[in-house]
Design a protein around this motif. Structure first.
Motif, PDB file in Angstrom:
ATOM      1  N   LEU A  20       0.826  -1.207   0.000  1.00  0.00           N
ATOM      2  CA  LEU A  20       0.000   0.000   0.000  1.00  0.00           C
ATOM      3  C   LEU A  20       0.859   1.255   0.000  1.00  0.00           C
ATOM      4  O   LEU A  20       0.579   2.212  -0.723  1.00  0.00           O
ATOM      5  N   CYS A  21       1.913   1.251   0.796  1.00  0.00           N
ATOM      6  CA  CYS A  21       2.818   2.407   0.834  1.00  0.00           C
ATOM      7  C   CYS A  21       3.501   2.609  -0.508  1.00  0.00           C
ATOM      8  O   CYS A  21       3.701   3.751  -0.951  1.00  0.00           O
ATOM      9  N   HIS A  22       3.858   1.526  -1.170  1.00  0.00           N
ATOM     10  CA  HIS A  22       4.487   1.616  -2.490  1.00  0.00           C
ATOM     11  C   HIS A  22       3.511   2.244  -3.489  1.00  0.00           C
ATOM     12  O   HIS A  22       3.897   3.133  -4.262  1.00  0.00           O
ATOM     13  N   LEU A  23       2.262   1.814  -3.477  1.00  0.00           N
ATOM     14  CA  LEU A  23       1.269   2.394  -4.375  1.00  0.00           C
ATOM     15  C   LEU A  23       1.031   3.865  -4.052  1.00  0.00           C
ATOM     16  O   LEU A  23       0.786   4.669  -4.949  1.00  0.00           O
ATOM     17  N   ARG A  29       0.211   1.491 -10.565  1.00  0.00           N
ATOM     18  CA  ARG A  29       1.263   0.688 -11.190  1.00  0.00           C
ATOM     19  C   ARG A  29       0.623  -0.506 -11.881  1.00  0.00           C
ATOM     20  O   ARG A  29      -0.379  -1.040 -11.417  1.00  0.00           O
ATOM     21  N   SER A  30       1.244  -0.929 -12.972  1.00  0.00           N
ATOM     22  CA  SER A  30       0.783  -2.141 -13.639  1.00  0.00           C
ATOM     23  C   SER A  30       1.182  -3.350 -12.799  1.00  0.00           C
ATOM     24  O   SER A  30       2.109  -3.275 -11.972  1.00  0.00           O
ATOM     25  N   VAL A  31       0.503  -4.455 -13.027  1.00  0.00           N
ATOM     26  CA  VAL A  31       0.843  -5.694 -12.322  1.00  0.00           C
ATOM     27  C   VAL A  31       2.292  -6.078 -12.633  1.00  0.00           C
ATOM     28  O   VAL A  31       3.043  -6.469 -11.738  1.00  0.00           O
ATOM     29  N   VAL A  32       2.692  -5.935 -13.886  1.00  0.00           N
ATOM     30  CA  VAL A  32       4.061  -6.272 -14.281  1.00  0.00           C
ATOM     31  C   VAL A  32       5.060  -5.422 -13.506  1.00  0.00           C
ATOM     32  O   VAL A  32       6.059  -5.935 -12.984  1.00  0.00           O
ATOM     33  N   LEU A  57      -9.770  -0.096  -0.619  1.00  0.00           N
ATOM     34  CA  LEU A  57      -8.525   0.670  -0.516  1.00  0.00           C
ATOM     35  C   LEU A  57      -7.786   0.795  -1.841  1.00  0.00           C
ATOM     36  O   LEU A  57      -7.005   1.727  -2.037  1.00  0.00           O
ATOM     37  N   VAL A  58      -8.016  -0.155  -2.739  1.00  0.00           N
ATOM     38  CA  VAL A  58      -7.332  -0.223  -4.030  1.00  0.00           C
ATOM     39  C   VAL A  58      -8.379  -0.495  -5.109  1.00  0.00           C
ATOM     40  O   VAL A  58      -9.359  -1.206  -4.865  1.00  0.00           O
ATOM     41  N   ALA A  59      -8.166   0.076  -6.291  1.00  0.00           N
ATOM     42  CA  ALA A  59      -9.056  -0.164  -7.426  1.00  0.00           C
ATOM     43  C   ALA A  59      -8.223  -0.477  -8.658  1.00  0.00           C
ATOM     44  O   ALA A  59      -7.049  -0.098  -8.742  1.00  0.00           O
TER      45      ALA A  59
END
Length: 83
Positions: A20-23, A29-32, A57-59
């Protein structure tokens, strides 16, 4: 606070909180890219993302024409409350 409560329940360990902190720091960010930028295997990444999506929290996001993920407003608010 409901946003912080959702984060605490969804981020069950340091690795999940780190994602979460990275995002938050890197933006959607892409999955790759996430697999390249973290030490997570695909299975772990998708499991964490599923928990975060269920918590709101994420979409899903399209990043550089690829499937990816980014924080929602609730995800950003939850991280802000922890700092």
């Amino acid at each position: 606070d409901p946003d912080a409560r959702r984060l605490v329940l969804a981020a069950r360990d340091d690795r999940a909180l780190g994602l979460l902190c990275h995002l938050d720091a890197a933006g959607p960010r892409s999955v790759v890219a996430l697999l390249d930028e973290t030490d997570l295997c695909e299975s772990d990444l998708h499991g964490m993302v599923a928990e975060f999506r269920a918590a709101g929290l994420v979409a899903r996001r399209e990043v550089d024409g690829r499937r990816g993920y980014g924080l929602t407003d609730a995800g950003t608010a939850a991280l802000d409350r922890l700092s």
